[in-house]
Design a protein around this motif. Structure first.
Motif, PDB file in Angstrom:
ATOM      1  N   UNK A  81     -60.543   3.890 143.602  1.00  0.00           N
ATOM      2  CA  UNK A  81     -61.001   3.407 144.909  1.00  0.00           C
ATOM      3  C   UNK A  81     -62.481   3.027 144.862  1.00  0.00           C
ATOM      4  N   UNK A  82     -63.312   3.777 144.098  1.00  0.00           N
ATOM      5  CA  UNK A  82     -64.715   3.330 143.965  1.00  0.00           C
ATOM      6  C   UNK A  82     -64.773   2.018 143.183  1.00  0.00           C
ATOM      7  N   UNK A  83     -63.948   1.922 142.133  1.00  0.00           N
ATOM      8  CA  UNK A  83     -63.922   0.684 141.354  1.00  0.00           C
ATOM      9  C   UNK A  83     -63.570  -0.495 142.271  1.00  0.00           C
ATOM     10  N   UNK A  84     -62.581  -0.281 143.105  1.00  0.00           N
ATOM     11  CA  UNK A  84     -62.151  -1.320 144.024  1.00  0.00           C
ATOM     12  C   UNK A  84     -63.285  -1.688 144.996  1.00  0.00           C
ATOM     13  N   UNK A  85     -63.999  -0.679 145.482  1.00  0.00           N
ATOM     14  CA  UNK A  85     -65.139  -0.955 146.375  1.00  0.00           C
ATOM     15  C   UNK A  85     -66.210  -1.791 145.667  1.00  0.00           C
ATOM     16  N   UNK A 148     -61.009   7.656 135.922  1.00  0.00           N
ATOM     17  CA  UNK A 148     -60.001   8.711 135.853  1.00  0.00           C
ATOM     18  C   UNK A 148     -58.813   8.320 136.726  1.00  0.00           C
ATOM     19  N   UNK A 149     -57.623   8.729 136.313  1.00  0.00           N
ATOM     20  CA  UNK A 149     -56.436   8.582 137.160  1.00  0.00           C
ATOM     21  C   UNK A 149     -56.036   9.976 137.636  1.00  0.00           C
ATOM     22  N   UNK A 151     -53.452  11.358 136.913  1.00  0.00           N
ATOM     23  CA  UNK A 151     -52.786  11.960 135.756  1.00  0.00           C
ATOM     24  C   UNK A 151     -53.762  12.474 134.700  1.00  0.00           C
ATOM     25  N   UNK A 152     -55.029  12.089 134.755  1.00  0.00           N
ATOM     26  CA  UNK A 152     -55.977  12.591 133.759  1.00  0.00           C
ATOM     27  C   UNK A 152     -57.240  11.753 133.689  1.00  0.00           C
ATOM     28  N   UNK A 153     -58.191  12.271 132.882  1.00  0.00           N
ATOM     29  CA  UNK A 153     -59.505  11.617 132.781  1.00  0.00           C
ATOM     30  C   UNK A 153     -59.466  10.385 131.874  1.00  0.00           C
ATOM     31  N   UNK A 154     -60.256   9.388 132.219  1.00  0.00           N
ATOM     32  CA  UNK A 154     -60.459   8.198 131.383  1.00  0.00           C
ATOM     33  C   UNK A 154     -59.171   7.502 130.971  1.00  0.00           C
ATOM     34  N   UNK A 155     -58.176   7.506 131.822  1.00  0.00           N
ATOM     35  CA  UNK A 155     -56.877   6.950 131.420  1.00  0.00           C
ATOM     36  C   UNK A 155     -56.767   5.438 131.625  1.00  0.00           C
ATOM     37  N   UNK A 156     -57.707   4.837 132.363  1.00  0.00           N
ATOM     38  CA  UNK A 156     -57.685   3.378 132.485  1.00  0.00           C
ATOM     39  C   UNK A 156     -59.087   2.862 132.208  1.00  0.00           C
ATOM     40  N   UNK A 157     -59.175   1.776 131.424  1.00  0.00           N
ATOM     41  CA  UNK A 157     -60.508   1.270 131.111  1.00  0.00           C
ATOM     42  C   UNK A 157     -60.442   0.004 130.293  1.00  0.00           C
ATOM     43  N   UNK A 158     -61.599  -0.399 129.766  1.00  0.00           N
ATOM     44  CA  UNK A 158     -61.658  -1.617 128.962  1.00  0.00           C
ATOM     45  C   UNK A 158     -62.815  -1.467 127.984  1.00  0.00           C
ATOM     46  N   UNK A 159     -62.769  -2.209 126.876  1.00  0.00           N
ATOM     47  CA  UNK A 159     -63.934  -2.306 126.014  1.00  0.00           C
ATOM     48  C   UNK A 159     -64.838  -3.393 126.589  1.00  0.00           C
ATOM     49  N   UNK A 160     -66.085  -3.063 126.852  1.00  0.00           N
ATOM     50  CA  UNK A 160     -67.035  -4.045 127.388  1.00  0.00           C
ATOM     51  C   UNK A 160     -68.399  -3.790 126.757  1.00  0.00           C
ATOM     52  N   UNK A 161     -68.843  -4.727 125.916  1.00  0.00           N
ATOM     53  CA  UNK A 161     -70.159  -4.549 125.288  1.00  0.00           C
ATOM     54  C   UNK A 161     -71.245  -5.049 126.243  1.00  0.00           C
ATOM     55  N   UNK A 162     -72.346  -4.288 126.374  1.00  0.00           N
ATOM     56  CA  UNK A 162     -73.439  -4.759 127.226  1.00  0.00           C
ATOM     57  C   UNK A 162     -74.242  -5.870 126.537  1.00  0.00           C
TER      58      UNK A 162
END
Ligand code: ADP
Ligand code: ZN
Length: 355
Positions: A81-85, A148-149, A151-162
């Motif tokens: 929800x924060x990501x969505x915001x 985090x989902x 169901x657990x921590x860090x379960x959704x994400x992406x590789x993104x280099x700065x």
């Protein structure tokens, strides 16, 4: 003032710039990345009070137009929800492909702002300004972002280099001591993995210049490791030293034990087990314990071997019926060892302080 720059050769490559006081004067570096575009600063409710104005001012000096998004500090905000915001905020403020997201904060901020930058308009530019020691030595290299989902921590994400990482160790002076120690656990990990010199330099009244040097070393070690293994299949597993048992501790505590504290105890435990099994030189565990204690970091927790083993075996890092363990052989040298999962319990038992 002694500035340091570490080049990270992943993707098109970027610089990690480490310098005391650089936060006040990072406008020029930011301008190089932002170009004629706009910037969106993502930060949390604690860091915004301390450092947002400083970053605003440097951007203003360069005539860079910017907006900021502040979320409630803490891991509980690291969710969809924060990501969505954040994504709705970027859209509402009409950010476009050529604009830049700036993460100003610790690991939680970097994870969420990085994920947002990876997916907003299928990816826009991203700059990291880590304000915790943990984020500086750990999450500023590697490009891993996540939320985090349930169901657990860090379960959704992406590789993104700065595009760049700007690290001002002076900002660590406002960290609560527990947060500083949390970052020291990962810093000590780099000493155990790669460098006896670094390991021997740890003392709990580090000067600002020493802090710069320490961070530079950790970032270089992590950069060299990640460069060889961008997608986390082989050598990068070394960076998991202390993490198999550490994650089990976090899980057993229902995540009330913070990451660094869990990794500290995980590292001490795997060192004691390695020594008992004659993989590590005699005295290795004692030296690790002594350094951890300097920073009031734990060397064990009250969970039983059974509890830790079942928590460890439900970890996502497990593949089939084998588990890759990172074992210290001495200070500054570790090996990877594939073990059948049944052997993990023995390591955990031998790792307990009073086994
Ligand atoms: P991490 O330990 O993964 O970096 P966070 O991003 O949640 O985790 O940061 C830990 C805590 O420290 C948060 O409450 C955050 O607001 C706070 N914090 C981050 N940077 C600073 C700083 N430089 N001074 C004071 N507090 C900070
Ligand atoms: Zn870690």
């Amino acid at each position: 003032m002694t500035g340091k720059t570490v080049r990270v050769n992943v993707g098109k490559g970027y610089d990690v710039i480490i310098e005391n006081g650089i936060l006040n004067a990072c406008g020029k570096i930011l301008r190089e990345v932002i170009g004629n575009g706009r910037a969106a600063i993502i930060t949390d409710s604690n860091v915004s009070k301390l450092y947002l104005q400083t970053v605003f001012n440097t951007l203003k000096n360069e005539n860079i137009d910017c907006e900021s998004f502040i979320f409630e500090a803490g891991e509980q905000s690291k969710n969809i929800s924060t990501l969505s915001e954040i994504l709705e905020f970027l859209a509402e403020k009409q950010f476009v492909r050529s604009d830049t997201v700036i993460a100003l904060g610790g690991g939680v901020t970097g994870d969420m702002a990085g994920f947002a930058a990876a997916v907003y308009l299928r990816g826009i530019k991203f700059i990291q300004i880590p304000t915790t020691l943990l984020a500086a030595v750990d999450s500023s290299v590697g490009g891993k972002t996540a939320i985090d989902l349930c169901a657990g921590k860090n379960l959704a994400g992406a590789f993104k280099q700065p595009e760049a990482v700007i690290c001002d160790p002076e900002v660590f002076s406002t960290l609560p001591p527990k947060e500083f120690a949390n970052g020291m656990a990962e810093t000590i990990k780099y000493g155990v993995l790669f460098s006896e010199d670094l390991f021997d330099s740890f003392n709990n009244n580090t000067t600002p210049d020493q802090l710069c040097e320490m961070i530079e070393k950790c970032v270089s070690f992590k950069a060299r490791t990640v460069e060889h293994d961008e997608f986390d299949n082989g050598e990068r597993k070394l960076l998991n030293l202390g993490h198999t048992i550490g994650h089990a501790i976090e899980k057993c505590s229902n995540f009330t034990v913070s990451h660094g504290y869990a990794v500290a105890a995980g590292m001490a435990m795997i060192a004691r087990a390695s020594e008992a099994l004659k993989t590590a030189k005699e005295g290795t565990a004692k030296r690790i314990e002594a350094v951890l204690k300097k920073y009031s970091l734990p060397t064990d927790f009250d969970f039983t071997s059974d509890e830790l083993t079942s928590a460890a075996l439900s970890d996502k890092k497990r593949s089939g019926n084998k588990i890759t363990l990172v074992l210290p052989t001495g200070i500054g040298e570790c090996i990877l060892k594939d073990e059948p999962i049944e052997k993990l319990e023995e390591y955990i038992k031998l790792g307990k302080e009073n086994n």
